[in-house]
Design a protein around this motif. Structure first.
Motif, short mmCIF file in Angstrom:
data_model
loop_
_atom_site.label_atom_id
_atom_site.label_comp_id
_atom_site.label_asym_id
_atom_site.label_seq_id
_atom_site.Cartn_x
_atom_site.Cartn_y
_atom_site.Cartn_z
N LYS A 125 1.34 -6.67 7.30
CA LYS A 125 0.21 -6.01 7.96
C LYS A 125 0.43 -4.50 8.10
O LYS A 125 -0.35 -3.81 8.75
N ASP A 126 1.48 -3.99 7.49
CA ASP A 126 1.76 -2.56 7.54
C ASP A 126 0.87 -1.82 6.54
O ASP A 126 0.16 -2.44 5.73
N ARG A 127 0.93 -0.48 6.57
CA ARG A 127 0.15 0.29 5.60
C ARG A 127 0.70 0.06 4.19
O ARG A 127 1.85 -0.33 4.00
N THR A 128 -0.15 0.31 3.19
CA THR A 128 0.13 -0.07 1.81
C THR A 128 1.45 0.49 1.30
O THR A 128 2.22 -0.21 0.64
N SER A 129 1.75 1.74 1.60
CA SER A 129 2.98 2.36 1.09
C SER A 129 4.22 1.62 1.59
O SER A 129 5.19 1.42 0.85
N ASN A 130 4.20 1.18 2.86
CA ASN A 130 5.33 0.42 3.40
C ASN A 130 5.42 -0.98 2.82
O ASN A 130 6.52 -1.51 2.62
N LYS B 295 -5.84 -8.32 0.85
CA LYS B 295 -6.18 -8.41 2.27
C LYS B 295 -7.60 -8.90 2.51
O LYS B 295 -7.97 -9.17 3.65
N ARG C 243 8.13 -2.49 12.00
CA ARG C 243 6.78 -3.04 12.07
C ARG C 243 6.76 -4.35 12.86
O ARG C 243 5.84 -4.61 13.66
#
Length: 350
Positions: A195-200, A50, A230
């Motif tokens: 652009k979602d959080r890392t786990s997703n 990122k 998302r």
């Protein structure tokens, strides 16, 4: 394009690697590049990068966590010295596949660098190169996603459109394919899901490795539900911001300069669509957050990379990109100067 012996060399590294790590740019070209290589070798972990424009030093910890024997860096124009040194200290070769301007350290010890721009002016997406390495017909759709996302029509697009008319109507205009077809909808969904959080994102990568048909991505099922969630979240915000920006395109100026803020950067996606809607204009989208500004510049009729570099003279910045699509990061107090420089340069253009 790379020579056949270079494609074979990349393939040999994939075949030798027992535990590769794939560091890829956080867009659909980078994602598709990872998927193509990972699905071919069946081993390793993917890490979406990122940081812009470089693969920065903070990702060095992944070399300790994942303990790879090879680090494949995909679609990133720059790699921080600290990351390169960390890989060298651990005796991890870096296989770097890219299509941005060539940095002066590309061939330093421990790096195996592959970029068609080393030998010719013609530019092709990283996902196109990776597809030529693996040559898996069943993964052609993945390569197509990556290519179209970078506004490139590969030679297999026409056959794909013939076989999947519900997904793609063949055109030689990549913007039309991107914004007027179902395959373009998939690209936008994946862009937003990244652009979602890392786990997703990690969960998404695992699911994408198992999907065999792109039509699965147009259905809401166990593999796609988090992506769709998302996508809907971001799409609402995206459309509101885009509508504000489109109003600025109604003037007769050669420049469409749009600034916005908020919790989420969508400058690359917004500038791409504005470039499709206003093909005769130079597009600048500036996303401000705190003391920093991320800038995306597009121009179908102009070399915006050169234009941006000139506008950044005397301004502390990081920048990179392509002839018709590039970006920069600057301090917020320098934005007015950048804008004025840009206006003066455009006014003096023939």
């Amino acid at each position: 394009m790379l020579e056949q012996k270079e494609l074979e060399e990349i393939k040999s590294y994939l075949e030798k690697a027992q535990n590769p790590a794939f560091f890829f740019d956080n867009d659909v070209d980078g994602l598709a590049s990872f998927l193509l290589l990972r699905r071919f070798c069946g081993k390793g972990n993917g890490v979406a990068i990122k940081s812009f424009p470089q693969l920065n030093a903070t990702y060095s910890r992944k070399l300790s966590e994942l303990k790879p024997d090879y680090a494949f860096v995909l679609d990133k124009p720059l790699i921080d010295k600290e990351f390169r040194e960390a890989a060298h200290e651990r005796n991890i070769p870096i296989v770097w596949i890219d299509h941005h301007p060539v940095p002066d350290y590309a061939n330093e010890k421990g790096i195996f660098y592959f970029n068609p721009l080393c030998k010719e002016e013609k530019n092709v997406p990283t996902s196109y190169i990776c597809y030529k390495v693996v040559k898996k017909k069943e993964d052609e759709w993945i390569a197509l996603l990556g290519c179209l996302s970078d506004w490139f029509i590969p030679e297999f697009a026409e056959d794909f459109a013939r076989e999947h008319p519900d997904l793609l109507t063949f055109t030689e205009n990549p913007a039309k394919a991107l914004y007027e077809t179902e395959i373009g909808k998939i690209i936008k969904m994946l862009n937003f899901a990244l652009k979602d959080r890392t786990s997703n994102v990690v969960r998404m990568l695992k699911n994408l490795l198992t999907i065999k048909d792109p039509k699965e991505l147009l259905e809401i099922n166990k593999k796609t539900i988090s992506m769709y969630k998302r996508y809907k979240q971001i799409a609402r915000r995206y459309e509101k911001i885009l509508e504000r920006a489109k109003k600025l395109g109604k003037n007769e100026s050669k420049l469409l300069f749009f600034k916005y803020g908020g919790s989420l950067s969508l400058s690359a996606e917004i500038s791409n669509e504005l470039s499709y809607l206003f093909a005769d204009k130079i597009i600048v989208v500036a996303y401000t957050k705190g003391g920093k500004v991320n800038i995306s510049v597009r121009g179908q009729m102009t070399n915006v990379r050169e234009l941006t570099a000139k506008a950044l003279e005397g301004i502390e910045a990081t920048s990179g990109g392509h002839e018709h699509a590039c970006g920069a990061a600057i301090h917020v107090e320098d934005l007015p100067k950048f804008r004025n420089n840009l206006i003066n340069l455009i006014n003096n253009m023939k």
